[in-house]
Design an enzyme around this catalytic site. Structure first.
Site, PDB file in Angstrom:
ATOM      1  N   GLU A 109       0.848  -1.189   0.000  1.00 24.97           N
ATOM      2  CA  GLU A 109       0.000   0.000   0.000  1.00 24.97           C
ATOM      3  C   GLU A 109       0.891   1.250   0.000  1.00 24.97           C
ATOM      4  OE1 GLU A 109      -2.752  -0.702   3.252  1.00 24.97           O
ATOM      5  OE2 GLU A 109      -3.207  -2.705   2.499  1.00 24.97           O
TER       6      GLU A 109
ATOM      7  N   HIS B 103      -4.292   3.585   4.407  1.00 21.39           N
ATOM      8  CA  HIS B 103      -4.166   2.278   3.766  1.00 21.39           C
ATOM      9  C   HIS B 103      -4.788   2.382   2.369  1.00 21.39           C
ATOM     10  CE1 HIS B 103      -3.282  -0.375   7.366  1.00 21.39           C
ATOM     11  NE2 HIS B 103      -3.527   0.790   7.946  1.00 21.39           N
TER      12      HIS B 103
ATOM     13  N   GLU C 127      -9.109   3.895   3.907  1.00 23.79           N
ATOM     14  CA  GLU C 127      -8.782   2.977   2.812  1.00 23.79           C
ATOM     15  C   GLU C 127      -8.872   3.781   1.509  1.00 23.79           C
ATOM     16  OE1 GLU C 127      -7.620   0.004   2.939  1.00 23.79           O
ATOM     17  OE2 GLU C 127      -8.093  -0.713   4.944  1.00 23.79           O
TER      18      GLU C 127
HETATM   19 ZN    ZN Z   1      -3.632  -1.899   4.797  1.00 27.34          ZN
END
Ligand code: ZN
Length: 293
Positions: free
Chosen positions: A60, A204, A263
């Site tokens: 990531e 992330h 995210e």
């Molecule tokens: Zn992650």
């Protein structure tokens, strides 16, 4: 493998941030397994303390580039004293807050994903065994010990370990032999305890989601803040259960203050560098609003 962006490129960007700058300062908060610096960068001198981190998961790594871009944009705003960025007067804001960034928490893992495994790699044999003898490390999330750093924090660590059912090192989901057994996780935990931040945010990829709760330890205002971050970005605020031992989980449990996992982006990790501007467009709004929460 993504060849358009290398670990060397990322290091160059980080090196530039060490150059003397009236607004930005840095310190080393610890070292990775392989001895790489884990760097924290600071902006502002206000009482309220905020922390953003990125690239705790190796594949990531684009989150590190996103955070560096955000820091650079903040510095540019400061250089023009009256600049208003999306309604935020950065210069004024940074009299009231201090923000600490840690853009690259898992440097060894990120290097492995970006550059692959060289003949000289110190952990070559072990890494290949843990990776099913494949030289394709694009699925690697862990640190160089094969430990998932976001399963390392002392927040129901044992339950997470059992849930993951991963008893040995590997690309992901192995919690390690004990909470905070890994130097990268220890570095960020100690840094967080030292500063006792008012709010943290961990970047992330992927899914365009915002996680904001943890076992009811989160403060009452957390949900409202998550909704605000969601509405400004188009991301979705998600109530999460059956997940423990992550950085934001531990922070919320430890301090009972707002902690968020973002995210970023959409697609299959590692998201390609070509998506950077597109992801930044939305994530920068979250990062900016987070400074005012
Ligand atoms: Zn992650």
């Amino acid at each position: 493998m993504n060849n358009s962006y290398s670990y060397h490129d990322l290091c160059n960007e980080l090196q530039l941030m060490k150059l003397p700058n009236p607004y930005l300062s840095y310190e080393v908060i610890g070292y990775s397994v392989m001895g790489k610096e884990i760097m924290a960068l600071r902006l502002g001198q206000g009482k309220r303390k905020i922390h953003y981190n990125a690239a705790i998961h190796a594949n990531e790594w684009i989150t590190a580039v996103l955070l560096i871009k955000f820091i650079n944009d903040c510095v540019r705003c400061l250089e023009e004293e009256d600049y208003i960025w999306q309604g935020v007067h950065i210069h004024q804001l940074l009299q009231e807050i201090t923000i600490w960034f840690v853009p690259l928490l898992n440097p060894d893992g990120v290097e492995l994903v970006l550059d692959g495994i060289g003949a000289e790699h110190e952990f070559k044999q072990q890494l290949l065994a843990w990776n099913n003898n494949s030289v394709d490390f694009t699925g690697w999330k862990a640190n160089i010990h094969g430990v998932d750093l976001n399963d390392q924090f002392p927040a129901y660590w044992e339950e997470e370990r059992v849930r993951r059912q991963q008893s040995k090192p590997g690309p992901m989901n192995y919690s390690g032999i004990a909470p905070l057994s890994e130097p990268e996780a220890r570095a960020i935990a100690n840094f967080t305890l030292k500063h006792a931040f008012d709010l943290v945010l961990s970047l992330h990829t992927q899914g365009e989601e915002i996680y904001w709760n943890y076992r009811g330890f989160e403060p009452e205002k957390a949900e409202g803040l998550a909704d605000k971050l969601a509405s400004v970005s188009g991301y979705c605020a998600v109530y999460l259960t059956d997940s423990d031992a992550g950085y934001k989980d531990w922070f919320i449990q430890q301090f009972r203050r707002p902690g968020f996992t973002i995210e970023a982006g959409y697609g299959i990790n590692p998201l390609p560098i070509e998506q950077l501007d597109q992801i930044y467009e939305k994530v920068s709004k979250i990062l900016l609003l987070g400074l005012t929460c």
